[in-house]
Write a protein that holds these residues in place. Structure first.
Motif, short mmCIF file in Angstrom:
data_model
loop_
_atom_site.label_atom_id
_atom_site.label_comp_id
_atom_site.label_asym_id
_atom_site.label_seq_id
_atom_site.Cartn_x
_atom_site.Cartn_y
_atom_site.Cartn_z
N ILE A 1 53.47 43.98 35.00
CA ILE A 1 54.30 44.82 35.87
C ILE A 1 55.51 45.29 35.07
CG2 ILE A 1 55.85 44.80 37.88
CD1 ILE A 1 53.83 43.05 39.31
N THR A 2 55.80 46.59 35.16
CA THR A 2 56.92 47.18 34.46
C THR A 2 58.15 47.21 35.36
OG1 THR A 2 55.42 48.57 33.15
CG2 THR A 2 57.74 49.21 33.21
N LEU A 3 59.26 46.68 34.87
CA LEU A 3 60.49 46.63 35.64
C LEU A 3 61.66 47.14 34.80
CD1 LEU A 3 60.14 43.02 37.13
CD2 LEU A 3 59.73 45.17 38.32
N PRO A 4 62.55 47.92 35.39
CA PRO A 4 63.75 48.35 34.67
C PRO A 4 64.70 47.17 34.50
CG PRO A 4 63.88 49.05 36.95
CD PRO A 4 62.52 48.45 36.76
N ASP A 5 65.61 47.27 33.53
CA ASP A 5 66.62 46.23 33.38
C ASP A 5 67.47 46.16 34.65
OD1 ASP A 5 65.84 45.59 30.79
OD2 ASP A 5 67.12 47.13 29.90
N GLY A 6 67.85 44.95 35.02
CA GLY A 6 68.65 44.78 36.22
C GLY A 6 68.46 43.40 36.80
N LEU A 7 68.95 43.21 38.03
CA LEU A 7 68.92 41.90 38.66
C LEU A 7 67.49 41.42 38.92
CD1 LEU A 7 70.68 39.63 39.71
CD2 LEU A 7 70.81 40.80 41.92
N LEU A 8 66.60 42.35 39.32
CA LEU A 8 65.22 41.96 39.57
C LEU A 8 64.56 41.45 38.30
CD1 LEU A 8 62.75 41.72 41.39
CD2 LEU A 8 62.27 44.14 41.00
N ALA A 9 64.76 42.16 37.20
CA ALA A 9 64.19 41.73 35.92
C ALA A 9 64.74 40.37 35.52
CB ALA A 9 64.47 42.78 34.84
N THR A 10 66.01 40.15 35.78
CA THR A 10 66.63 38.86 35.46
C THR A 10 65.98 37.73 36.26
OG1 THR A 10 68.75 39.92 34.97
CG2 THR A 10 68.80 37.56 35.43
N GLN A 11 65.72 37.97 37.55
CA GLN A 11 65.08 36.95 38.37
C GLN A 11 63.65 36.71 37.94
OE1 GLN A 11 65.51 36.76 42.53
NE2 GLN A 11 67.72 36.96 42.50
N VAL A 12 62.96 37.75 37.50
CA VAL A 12 61.58 37.60 37.03
C VAL A 12 61.56 36.74 35.76
CG1 VAL A 12 59.63 38.84 36.01
CG2 VAL A 12 60.68 39.67 38.11
N VAL A 13 62.53 36.94 34.88
CA VAL A 13 62.63 36.10 33.69
C VAL A 13 62.79 34.64 34.09
CG1 VAL A 13 64.05 35.55 31.68
CG2 VAL A 13 63.52 37.94 32.20
N GLU A 14 63.58 34.40 35.14
CA GLU A 14 63.79 33.04 35.62
C GLU A 14 62.50 32.42 36.17
OE1 GLU A 14 66.97 33.27 38.42
OE2 GLU A 14 68.50 33.69 36.89
N LEU A 15 61.55 33.26 36.61
CA LEU A 15 60.26 32.76 37.07
C LEU A 15 59.39 32.28 35.91
CD1 LEU A 15 59.31 35.50 39.72
CD2 LEU A 15 60.06 33.15 40.20
N GLY A 16 59.79 32.66 34.68
CA GLY A 16 59.04 32.23 33.51
C GLY A 16 58.08 33.27 32.96
N ALA A 17 58.09 34.47 33.54
CA ALA A 17 57.20 35.53 33.06
C ALA A 17 57.58 35.94 31.65
CB ALA A 17 57.28 36.73 34.00
N THR A 18 56.57 36.15 30.82
CA THR A 18 56.82 36.64 29.47
C THR A 18 57.02 38.15 29.51
OG1 THR A 18 54.44 36.88 29.07
CG2 THR A 18 55.45 34.79 28.43
N ARG A 19 57.73 38.68 28.54
CA ARG A 19 58.01 40.11 28.55
C ARG A 19 57.86 40.72 27.17
NH1 ARG A 19 64.24 41.30 29.97
NH2 ARG A 19 63.40 43.42 29.82
N GLU A 20 57.50 41.99 27.18
CA GLU A 20 57.50 42.81 25.97
C GLU A 20 58.16 44.12 26.37
OE1 GLU A 20 54.37 44.88 22.86
OE2 GLU A 20 53.82 43.00 23.85
N GLY A 21 59.43 44.27 25.98
CA GLY A 21 60.20 45.40 26.46
C GLY A 21 60.45 45.25 27.95
N ASN A 22 60.04 46.25 28.71
CA ASN A 22 60.20 46.20 30.17
C ASN A 22 58.91 45.83 30.90
OD1 ASN A 22 62.42 48.62 29.42
ND2 ASN A 22 63.09 47.10 30.93
#
Length: 215
Positions: free
Chosen positions: A124-145
């Motif tokens: 799932i593609t997400l812009p930088d922001g609070l939602l992306a920050t919370q998703v990182v806290e869920l443990g999801a790996t990321r490549e860019g957005n």
């Protein structure tokens, strides 16, 4: 009684509407124990065979509606499943929204996690922001957005509720459903049937095996 205009629309278009209930029971589906199973998510999945599209209609779980017999009273929409399981929940949908749904599929939380893992996760593609920050806290790996979710992380994403409101939450649920469908669309028939067989213990449905294969 179903509005005649609705019946005519169904007759003239090859569309199948299926009620989808996401149960707040975090264990394997134990659907006879309705006292534990509020519908955390209620959706109508429309399979439009003419347009070759899948459409999702989300229903707000706190909507005040009339729950028909045997309950016969006003209550929250998601309590219909709690009061009488998927059969009463379908009856509630038809009564309040002038629908003619007869088929349903019920998922537990564990079912969603299992299905996402069976398709090797979703992106799932997400812009930088609070939602992306919370998703990182869920443990999801990321490549860019682009964030990669396993089953547990996808469920957490669907259930985020402190960030905004239930309408955004329903949109996130739909996004996850469509991402799963996208992964499934790339599977061959044998792979799809293997996934169906893996998922059956986690799902309550009145669809027949032939209907599942055709859909």
């Amino acid at each position: 009684m179903i509005n005649q205009e609705v019946l005519d629309q169904v007759k003239n278009h090859h569309i199948v509407n299926i009620a989808l209930f996401g149960s707040d029971n975090a264990r394997k589906a134990q659907w006879n124990d309705y006292e534990m199973d509020r519908a955390d998510a209620t959706k109508i999945i429309s399979l439009d065979f003419d347009a070759k599209k899948i459409k999702i209609t989300s229903l707000q779980r706190d909507t005040l509606i009339w729950i028909p017999e045997p309950y016969n009273d006003y209550d929250k929409l998601n309590h219909a499943h709690w009061r009488g399981g998927p059969e009463l929940a379908v009856k509630m949908l038809n009564y309040n929204f002038d629908l003619d749904i007869t088929q349903y599929v019920g998922f537990s939380f564990e079912a969603l996690e299992t299905l996402v893992d069976l398709v090797d996760g979703i992106d799932i593609t997400l812009p930088d922001g609070l939602l992306a920050t919370q998703v990182v806290e869920l443990g999801a790996t990321r490549e860019g957005n682009v964030f990669h979710f396993n089953g547990k992380q996808a469920l957490g994403y669907c259930r985020l509720r402190k960030l905004d409101d239930d309408f955004h939450r329903m949109d996130r649920q739909n996004e996850v459903i469509l991402k799963i469908v996208e992964k499934l669309s790339k599977k061959n028939l044998i792979e799809l049937m293997d996934i169906v067989n893996e998922m059956l213990p986690y799902v309550e449905t009145n669809l027949t095996n032939n209907e599942i294969k055709n859909y």
